[in-house]
Design a protein around this motif. Structure first.
Motif, mmCIF file in Angstrom:
data_model
loop_
_atom_site.group_PDB
_atom_site.id
_atom_site.type_symbol
_atom_site.label_atom_id
_atom_site.label_comp_id
_atom_site.label_asym_id
_atom_site.label_seq_id
_atom_site.Cartn_x
_atom_site.Cartn_y
_atom_site.Cartn_z
ATOM 1 N N SER A 156 8.425 -7.433 -6.368
ATOM 2 C CA SER A 156 8.780 -6.347 -5.451
ATOM 3 C C SER A 156 9.613 -6.807 -4.266
ATOM 4 C CB SER A 156 7.508 -5.679 -4.916
ATOM 5 O OG SER A 156 6.841 -6.547 -3.995
ATOM 6 N N GLY A 157 9.495 -8.085 -3.916
ATOM 7 C CA GLY A 157 10.144 -8.553 -2.694
ATOM 8 C C GLY A 157 9.414 -8.101 -1.439
ATOM 9 N N LEU A 158 8.252 -7.476 -1.608
ATOM 10 C CA LEU A 158 7.430 -7.079 -0.459
ATOM 11 C C LEU A 158 6.492 -8.222 -0.088
ATOM 12 C CD1 LEU A 158 6.697 -3.439 -1.648
ATOM 13 C CD2 LEU A 158 8.158 -4.123 0.263
ATOM 14 N N ASN A 159 5.889 -8.119 1.077
ATOM 15 C CA ASN A 159 5.002 -9.171 1.576
ATOM 16 C C ASN A 159 3.928 -9.524 0.544
ATOM 17 O OD1 ASN A 159 3.493 -10.932 3.089
ATOM 18 N ND2 ASN A 159 2.919 -9.438 4.678
ATOM 19 N N GLY A 160 3.940 -10.768 0.063
ATOM 20 C CA GLY A 160 2.963 -11.219 -0.920
ATOM 21 C C GLY A 160 1.905 -12.094 -0.278
ATOM 22 N N GLY A 191 1.813 -4.618 8.063
ATOM 23 C CA GLY A 191 2.641 -5.472 7.216
ATOM 24 C C GLY A 191 2.000 -5.769 5.871
ATOM 25 N N GLN A 192 0.850 -5.145 5.600
ATOM 26 C CA GLN A 192 0.161 -5.387 4.325
ATOM 27 C C GLN A 192 0.731 -4.476 3.230
ATOM 28 O OE1 GLN A 192 -4.087 -4.125 3.702
ATOM 29 N NE2 GLN A 192 -4.424 -6.305 3.367
ATOM 30 N N GLN A 219 10.137 0.525 2.485
ATOM 31 C CA GLN A 219 10.582 -0.102 1.242
ATOM 32 C C GLN A 219 9.656 0.356 0.108
ATOM 33 O OE1 GLN A 219 13.301 -2.131 1.495
ATOM 34 N NE2 GLN A 219 13.398 -3.016 -0.562
ATOM 35 N N SER A 235 13.438 -2.131 -6.302
ATOM 36 C CA SER A 235 12.849 -2.203 -4.959
ATOM 37 C C SER A 235 13.949 -1.924 -3.962
ATOM 38 C CB SER A 235 12.252 -3.605 -4.744
ATOM 39 O OG SER A 235 11.677 -3.711 -3.451
ATOM 40 N N ARG A 260 7.094 -2.878 4.349
ATOM 41 C CA ARG A 260 8.186 -2.793 5.310
ATOM 42 C C ARG A 260 9.184 -3.911 5.064
ATOM 43 N NH1 ARG A 260 4.573 -4.551 10.583
ATOM 44 N NH2 ARG A 260 4.506 -6.765 10.133
#
Lengths: 260, 260
Positions: A156-160, A191-192, A219, A235, A260
């Protein structure tokens, strides 16, 4: 060490299945390590979401790793329908005692726990069986295989480094919109990353609800058909989703993520 | 479809590594599907947390799946030290643009993203690279392998249908106790399992802090050395942990989980 004269106890293996349930099959070697296939091929006793699905899976395993026991000789117990349908929490309230299913391990047999797709007890029922195994002092061994929410998160490129999986959203439109706003607020303030799923035939409805409800700069990642030939992962900010023709396959499972 | 005369773009593959970094090596076939090993063996360009670790990993891959390019011919780019040390969020604030690392894909080369252990961009840096790939319109393909927090969750017997991974807790004792209480309240009220990790040499300190801080009936699961010969997984109420001699290996990675 076991007492003299007592049989060593069996272990509970958590056996992942491919993600192609109800879809075109993928080669097992593509998604499961050899060790997972080897263990699946030798276990004599199983606890499964669905016995028929498990037999079909083990038949595929047997094509490359000969089964130690013929399919019809396997002892397969199904999770109660309540667990299958409403999850382990509901089952706990109903007084279901998973320890009964684990009796063969007390006699020394290793047991496999399998769900219809992916990892048992993750985004799927089975945790009550694992909990019971710990209560009985049985060793629990998780094997490696595909886990849809995790593949979706990675891609996803989201916060992992901080993320939550919250299961299904409500289907009633007003409740669903309220839940989407709640998850968005959580994702944006903390940010989760927030991940969730939907029954495939409602994929498009959920995507439309997300595009109508989320803020333009949030996002949104959508991963459908993970590990399948039809795999599609996108994404982008909600504003960019709105500019394109947002489409999603309503025949394959999907994972949705916002951040985000 | 690509325009005539332009090369097709490369893809970004997310390549999981075994969980034995800094520990006794496990056979790769035990933890990685053949397809993951095949892709790892053929990629010409890499983005890695640490180039030396990546070369050691690919040398092991080459023992069963001959590498398409000699190790010394591989183009390996390291993630900036800020990302490695403080995560992708910090890197974003520092103005790091991961798109530069992906330039080879614009020329048609497939790129691998790898972390030192487990899945890149999950409980590990790399999300900024994945995000940049989506911005550039590159296909992102997550491959299958071991993911410590997920194996721990499955084996915990805690709720796997709603869960959160929150990374590291503070190390300062008062702040750590406050965070433990906060996560416990969240887990008990919402039913959402809370997972976190610690640097191995602080495993015992964190376990002691958990036993001192949590309520007796809270369920605590600890999974250390996942997939290693020293794997140890335990899950019981805090009161039961307190009655036994709670020990944890301070030399191997561990995942902690609390729930109800």
């Amino acid at each position: 060490m076991d007492e003299p004269g007592t049989a060593p106890r069996g272990r509970l293996y958590l056996v992942p299945a491919p993600l192609d349930f109800g879809c075109d099959p993928v080669p097992l070697e593509q998604v499961l390590p050899a060790a997972t296939l080897e263990v699946a091929a030798r276990l004599p006793v199983w606890i499964a979401e669905n016995a028929k699905t498990l037999r079909a899976y083990l038949k595929r395993v047997g094509a490359s790793h000969p089964l130690a026991h013929p399919l019809q000789a396997l002892r397969i117990q199904q999770l109660p329908r309540t667990v299958h349908k409403h999850g382990d929490q509901a089952a706990g309230l109903a007084g279901f005692d998973a320890r009964d299913l684990l009796a063969p391990a007390l006699g020394g047999d290793d047991i496999g726990l399998a769900s219809e797709a992916g990892m048992p007890a993750v985004a799927d029922p089975g945790a009550s069986v694992v909990r019971a195994a710990h209560e009985l002092g049985l060793a629990v061994i998780p094997l490696i295989g595909p886990v849809a929410p995790l593949l979706a998160l990675a891609a996803s490129g989201l916060n992992g480094q901080s993320f939550a999986f919250v299961g299904y959203l409500p289907t009633e439109p007003a409740a669903r919109a309220a839940r989407i706003r709640e998850l968005e607020a959580l994702a944006l303030t903390s940010g989760q990353t927030q991940l969730f799923i939907e029954t495939p035939y409602r994929n498009s409805a959920l995507l439309q609800a997300l595009l109508q409800t989320l803020q333009p700069r949030t996002q949104l990642a959508v991963a459908s058909g993970l590990t399948l030939a039809s795999q599609a992962i996108a994404s982008r900010p909600v504003a960019a989703w709105r500019r394109g023709a947002a489409r999603i396959d309503d025949r394959v499972p999907a994972v949705f993520a916002i951040g985000r």
